[in-house]
Design a protein around this motif. Structure first.
Motif, PDB file in Angstrom:
ATOM      1  N   ARG A   6       0.807  -1.195   0.002  1.00 46.55           N
ATOM      2  CA  ARG A   6      -0.010  -0.079   0.013  1.00 46.55           C
ATOM      3  C   ARG A   6       0.888   1.141   0.043  1.00 46.55           C
ATOM      4  O   ARG A   6       0.454   2.329  -0.542  1.00 46.55           O
ATOM      5  CB  ARG A   6      -1.035   0.188   1.223  1.00 46.55           C
ATOM      6  CG  ARG A   6      -1.842   1.098   1.340  1.00 46.55           C
ATOM      7  CD  ARG A   6      -2.839   1.344   2.633  1.00 46.55           C
ATOM      8  NE  ARG A   6      -3.561   0.101   2.468  1.00 46.55           N
ATOM      9  CZ  ARG A   6      -4.569   0.031   2.011  1.00 46.55           C
ATOM     10  NH1 ARG A   6      -5.066   1.279   1.412  1.00 46.55           N
ATOM     11  NH2 ARG A   6      -5.656  -0.844   1.858  1.00 46.55           N
ATOM     12  N   ASP A 110     -11.496   3.871   2.701  1.00 43.50           N
ATOM     13  CA  ASP A 110     -12.254   3.127   3.706  1.00 43.50           C
ATOM     14  C   ASP A 110     -13.051   4.188   4.599  1.00 43.50           C
ATOM     15  O   ASP A 110     -14.157   3.828   4.659  1.00 43.50           O
ATOM     16  CB  ASP A 110     -11.240   2.249   4.503  1.00 43.50           C
ATOM     17  CG  ASP A 110     -10.432   1.299   3.944  1.00 43.50           C
ATOM     18  OD1 ASP A 110     -11.002   0.708   2.724  1.00 43.50           O
ATOM     19  OD2 ASP A 110      -9.214   1.190   4.183  1.00 43.50           O
ATOM     20  N   ASP A 140      -9.219   4.009  -8.953  1.00 45.50           N
ATOM     21  CA  ASP A 140      -8.644   4.070  -7.781  1.00 45.50           C
ATOM     22  C   ASP A 140      -9.343   4.587  -6.454  1.00 45.50           C
ATOM     23  O   ASP A 140      -9.734   5.513  -6.404  1.00 45.50           O
ATOM     24  CB  ASP A 140      -7.185   4.694  -7.859  1.00 45.50           C
ATOM     25  CG  ASP A 140      -6.427   4.218  -6.318  1.00 45.50           C
ATOM     26  OD1 ASP A 140      -6.934   3.952  -5.354  1.00 45.50           O
ATOM     27  OD2 ASP A 140      -5.051   4.149  -6.521  1.00 45.50           O
ATOM     28  N   GLY A 141      -9.740   3.467  -5.745  1.00 49.55           N
ATOM     29  CA  GLY A 141     -10.318   4.170  -4.498  1.00 49.55           C
ATOM     30  C   GLY A 141     -11.934   3.924  -4.533  1.00 49.55           C
ATOM     31  O   GLY A 141     -12.762   4.977  -3.924  1.00 49.55           O
ATOM     32  N   ASN A 171      -7.284  -0.700  -5.292  1.00 50.99           N
ATOM     33  CA  ASN A 171      -8.040   0.015  -4.065  1.00 50.99           C
ATOM     34  C   ASN A 171      -9.735  -0.094  -4.273  1.00 50.99           C
ATOM     35  O   ASN A 171     -10.197   0.687  -3.772  1.00 50.99           O
ATOM     36  CB  ASN A 171      -7.524   1.014  -3.565  1.00 50.99           C
ATOM     37  CG  ASN A 171      -6.216   1.005  -3.190  1.00 50.99           C
ATOM     38  OD1 ASN A 171      -5.496   0.025  -2.710  1.00 50.99           O
ATOM     39  ND2 ASN A 171      -5.174   1.971  -3.625  1.00 50.99           N
ATOM     40  N   GLY A 200      -5.064  -4.492  -4.903  1.00 48.19           N
ATOM     41  CA  GLY A 200      -5.829  -4.244  -3.814  1.00 48.19           C
ATOM     42  C   GLY A 200      -7.028  -4.376  -3.577  1.00 48.19           C
ATOM     43  O   GLY A 200      -7.694  -3.466  -2.911  1.00 48.19           O
ATOM     44  N   CYS A 201      -7.884  -5.007  -4.467  1.00 44.81           N
ATOM     45  CA  CYS A 201      -9.132  -4.757  -4.730  1.00 44.81           C
ATOM     46  C   CYS A 201     -10.047  -6.069  -4.034  1.00 44.81           C
ATOM     47  O   CYS A 201      -9.454  -6.875  -3.800  1.00 44.81           O
ATOM     48  CB  CYS A 201      -9.346  -4.835  -6.375  1.00 44.81           C
ATOM     49  SG  CYS A 201      -9.178  -3.344  -7.042  1.00 44.81           S
TER      50      CYS A 201
END
Length: 357
Positions: A6, A110, A140-141, A171, A200-201
């Motif tokens: 990360r 998050d 992303d995110g 992410n 990171g998914c």
């Protein structure tokens, strides 16, 4: 996600942002009456205008504030209206902002959930595809969902469609998506290009013939697939790499976690737990439909309590002879198997006319 990964990913993204042109902003709460996207106070209230302006600038970054973005969208792809969000070439989009940040590192995906909802984006019906990505783009995110997509629609690609491009998806959470194939997405890297990175998914509670359909130069790392109905990953072509990823409680007719069709693949440092092939073979992994020159390697992986209705509680591999040579080569190294069950043969592993190491 692994903390080191990360940090590296965040640092890389931050460096990109620092070298980009003007950042464009999206915040549906903007009530200033001005929308030029040059600041949080004058942010675009809907998504597509910000992406189009960034594209007109030759590419760049778009920061999105937390919220649910479920507006109607119009985008036609190969003659089919899809109700999609379209990310033009070289535009990078990031969610997880509160709407006040001046530094990229201050975002928190998050804590500040940025939801792209395609449940009603196609004239009040679910999108055929929620997001379509072009070459050189980043997503992303975000959390991506679309309730009510028709499973029998052959054009559906669910969450993300990235055809023959080089993109990054990081992410993100994909949940509640449905499609005949590729419920969460269909991603194919460009031949001879850098390919596709999925990092990171989380993929959870999606349904379809497969959750993620991938091909040509795709790397999946530090991801989680759990509680999906349909093979978590269907892979064709290659090379495909899956590393540091967890698969749990995924159910499909065959290949509960991964099904490789004529693909060159490498799986390393992954965990497969309680996945199931409800009708046929390969509770966790099914290697089938061989083609000359393709191979599979599975290294340092753990398989716990996976089940198959027929053969290969954890792994099923089938090949055939072609001009006197095996068309499928499989290497399984330093893997752990415990409590895997097959209805017929091969509680842990079942080989059928393959060359194995």
């Amino acid at each position: 996600m692994n903390a080191k990964r990360r940090f590296v990913l965040t640092l890389a993204v931050a460096l990109i942002c620092q070298t980009a042109g003007a950042i464009r902003y999206v915040d549906q709460r903007n009530d200033s009456g001005s929308e030029d996207g040059l600041s949080w106070s004058t942010a675009f209230r809907t998504i597509q205008p910000a992406l189009d302006v960034a594209s007109n600038d030759g590419g760049g970054d778009v920061w999105w504030a937390a919220g649910t973005y479920d507006e109607t969208r119009q985008y036609e792809y190969f003659g089919t209206e899809r109700g999609s969000l379209f990310i033009p070439a070289n535009v990078r989009v990031y969610g997880g902002f509160s709407g006040t940040e001046v530094e990229f590192d201050s975002r928190n995906p998050d804590g500040f959930v940025t939801l792209i909802d395609g449940s009603q984006s196609l004239a009040g019906s679910a999108a055929v595809t929620v997001v379509i990505m072009s070459d050189g783009t980043t997503l992303d995110g975000f959390t991506i969902t679309a309730r009510g997509t028709q499973l029998d629609n052959p054009y559906t690609a669910g969450g993300v469609l990235a055809p023959d491009v080089n993109v990054t998806v990081a992410n993100c959470i994909f949940e509640g998506l449905e499609a005949a194939s590729g419920a969460a997405g269909e991603l194919r890297g460009e031949l001879g290009g850098e390919g596709i990175e999925i990092v990171g998914c989380t993929f959870r509670q999606n349904a379809g013939g497969s959750v993620l359909s991938v091909g040509r130069s795709v790397t999946i790392s530090s991801c989680e697939f759990f509680d999906n109905s349909g093979t978590a990953i269907t892979a064709g072509g290659g090379p495909i790499r899956v590393v540091d990823t967890i698969f749990a409680r995924n159910v499909a007719p065959s290949g509960g976690a991964i099904r490789f069709n004529s693909a060159t693949i490498h799986v390393e440092n992954c965990v497969f737990a309680e996945n199931s092939a409800s009708e046929a073979e390969g509770g966790a992994i099914s290697l089938a439909n061989p083609r000359a020159g393709k191979s599979a390697s599975i290294v340092n992986c753990s398989f716990y309590q996976n089940t198959a209705a027929t053969n290969g509680g954890a792994i099923f591999a089938a090949g055939q002879f072609g001009e006197g040579e095996f068309t499928t080569q499989v290497a399984i190294q330093n893997c752990t198997f415990s409590g895997n069950v097959a209805g017929e043969s091969g509680g842990a592993i079942y080989f059928d006319t393959v060359q194995s190491d």
